[in-house]
Scaffold this active site. Structure first.
Site, short mmCIF file in Angstrom:
data_model
loop_
_atom_site.label_atom_id
_atom_site.label_comp_id
_atom_site.label_asym_id
_atom_site.label_seq_id
_atom_site.Cartn_x
_atom_site.Cartn_y
_atom_site.Cartn_z
CB ALA A 29 -0.94 -0.01 1.21
CB ALA A 59 -5.81 -6.89 -2.74
CB CYS A 61 -7.74 -5.80 2.89
SG CYS A 61 -6.87 -4.53 3.85
CB VAL A 99 16.84 -2.18 1.85
CG1 VAL A 99 17.75 -1.11 2.43
CG2 VAL A 99 16.48 -1.84 0.40
CG ASP A 301 0.74 -1.66 8.49
OD1 ASP A 301 -0.02 -0.72 8.17
OD2 ASP A 301 0.46 -2.86 8.32
#
Length: 589
Positions: A29, A59, A61, A99, A301
């Site tokens: 996202a 997606a 969710c 990374v 998040d």
């Protein structure tokens, strides 16, 4: 004509004088939105996105609904592929690349190709961190046993689908959004499903009376609830999960366990780079999602946002705010300017079988914890005109500030129309609206869609009556032992739904109340209740104008009190959750 690689010297030198090199750590996202926005506002920037998983934008969710078979085409979950990023946006999206470290002085990152093991460095002008969060896995014995899963990405989803083909007994640990959604989907597939939750209710951030109907709907559909306890151990047989033991000693058979007890932000990269971490444990950011290093941004998040109801900065691990702030970070990184990042209001909704419940802003408990002098009103109405076929009862709990009337949040529950009301409240609280504003909104009305007085209007009217002193409210879970309680319902209604924990209630039909005032003591604090609150309001007004000095309305009346104080367990609820039929047109605030 063959196109030069995106990271070739020819392409880089052509754009070097016009735009920065932007590196993005993480997709989904926040990172994917940042990458796409950066390209739209700066055609010449060099943009490279690193994603350690196999899919760069999916997606997340929708994962539970593929597991349950409600979504059948797996490809529909893939929002954008590396090929699409390259061909449409000229963005170099490198999957299975991690990374490992950031050198803020040299402005480089160390990258490992997880497929080949190759390690290399990339330079940046601007760096956007979107590392997301990882499922919390409690350190309990047996948690690494085969058949114990977490759900974070497409790979996890595929493993769960494969592992659940022959599952007969599933234990879901945790009763937040993912826990309820996955429990619902497993129940559709056929296994016996048990939810284990350490708190004494599902959706712990809901107020109790909003969570209780979800308990009943889950149990009605065969989902067993083990609330107020956690998992002590996970048992195995021949290396495969065979059961769990709860903290009170209860044993549950299980051939699949799904751990869904929350997420932990992936901040290790930021911490190692010396970036500031906020009070809520996320990467600290400013109004443009910049970290303590102005050339590094953070979204998703792992980042902190401004939380609208309180103004404080905190983590809000929801996809919507990650997308919106990703756009801000991408534009600011690519151009040096953007609109400020929006606030997060925690608007969210969950579906549980034939029922839905959601929240926008603060619950009453959370509002009081945040220091607000918060009041609340409960109403039961219909999601559209009651006389139009298919009208479904809808319950609303509206939370507002005492004195100012500022709306702090709302919780909505019912079989239909839940999301519509949540979105209206989310819009209202975004603009610091009050109950007067809510009462004045000109909402769309036609019988198939709503009512001339929408349920939100009704909630606002009742809140106005409360603050104006016309019908002060008492919370549905209050101790009523010190009140003279008057139940104004019909006898049949009282038999069907007794007023919980009020054996001393006096039963006087509303239509008889004026003729039986002599049976009541006007000097006592008096509380009036009915089924859903409307007739009680009329009763309060009658008593207040006949010399009763202290008269209250039980918010949400018998219906909400039943949810707030009468926990049903086991398999007692054999019919769909029913909010009571509103006393529509009997009384109007």
């Amino acid at each position: 004509m063959t196109q030069a690689p995106l990271d070739s010297p020819a392409v880089a030198s052509a754009a070097a004088d016009q735009a920065p090199t932007i590196l993005i750590v993480g997709g989904v996202a926040g990172g994917a939105s940042a990458a796409a926005r950066a390209r739209r506002v700066n055609e010449h920037a060099r943009i490279v996105m690193f994603e350690r998983d196999a899919e760069v934008s999916f997606a997340n969710c929708g994962l539970p609904y593929y597991i349950g078979g409600e979504i059948q085409d797996r490809s529909q979950l893939l929002v954008a592929t590396p090929a699409l990023f390259r061909e449409r946006f000229r963005i170099d999206a490198r999957v299975r690349h991690e990374v490992e470290s950031i050198d803020r002085v040299a402005k480089t990152v160390r990258v490992r190709n997880l497929e080949t093991g190759e390690v290399y460095h990339e330079s940046y002008d601007k760096l956007i961190l979107s590392p997301g969060a990882a499922p919390i896995v409690p350190p309990i014995p047996g948690v690494n046993t085969q058949g114990v899963f977490t759900l974070r990405n497409i790979d996890d989803m595929d493993r769960i689908v494969e592992g659940s083909e022959d599952a007969r007994e599933v234990v879901v640990v945790g009763a937040g959004y993912i826990g309820l959604e996955i429990a619902e989907q497993f129940a559709h597939k056929g296994p016996e499903v048990t939810i284990v939750e350490l708190q004494d209710q599902v959706m712990p951030f809901f107020d109790r009376e909003i969570a209780e109907p979800l308990h009943r709907e889950l149990e009605r559909n065969g989902v067993r609830l083990e609330l107020g306890r956690g998992i002590a151990t996970i048992e195995e047989t021949n290396g495969v999960v065979s059961g769990v033991t709860l903290t009170d000693g209860t044993r549950l058979a299980a051939d699949l366990v799904l751990m869904s007890v929350g997420v932990r932000p992936n901040i290790e990269l930021a911490v190692a780079a010396g970036l500031a971490i906020g009070d809520s444990g996320g990467i600290a950011t400013d109004d443009f999602m910049r970290t303590s290093d102005p050339d590094i941004y953070a979204v998703g998040d792992a980042a902190e946002y401004r939380f609208g109801p309180t103004g404080a900065r905190q983590r809000v691990p929801l996809a919507g705010i990650a997308n919106r702030t990703g756009r801000v970070a991408g534009e600011h990184a690519a151009t040096g300017r953007s609109r400020p990042a929006p606030a997060a209001w925690s608007t969210s909704v969950v579906r549980v079988f034939g029922y839905a419940a959601g929240i926008a802003g603060l619950s009453r408990v959370a509002a009081r914890q945040a220091g607000f002098d918060a009041r609340a009103v409960h109403i039961v109405s219909y999601h559209h005109a009651s006389y139009y076929p298919g009208a479904a009862p809808l319950g609303i709990k509206l939370v507002y500030e005492n004195g100012t009337g500022r709306v702090l949040g709302a919780q909505v529950m019912g079989a239909a129309g839940v999301d519509k009301r949540l979105d209206v409240v989310a819009t209202l609280i975004h603009f610091q609206g009050t109950i007067d504003d809510l009462a004045s909104l000109d909402l769309a009305y036609a019988p198939p869609f709503g009512s001339a007085k929408d349920p939100l209007h009704m909630a606002a009217f009742v809140a106005q009556n409360d603050l104006d002193g016309l019908s002060p409210l008492v919370a549905p879970d209050a101790d009523l032992s010190d009140f003279q309680v008057v139940d104004v319902r019909e006898a049949a209604e009282r038999e069907e739904l007794p007023l919980c924990d009020a054996p001393h209630a006096k039963h006087i039909r509303l239509d008889d109340l004026r003729d039986r005032l002599g049976e009541l003591d006007p000097s006592l604090p008096t509380l009036v209740s009915c089924r859903s609150g409307q007739r009680a309001y009329a009763g309060v007004r009658i008593l207040a104008q006949h010399g009763f000095a202290e008269v209250y309305n039980l918010s949400g009346a018998a219906a909400m009190r039943d949810f707030a104080r009468n926990r049903r367990s086991g398999m007692e609820a054999k019919t769909p959750v029913k909010l009571p039929r509103p006393e529509h047109l009997v009384n109007q605030p």
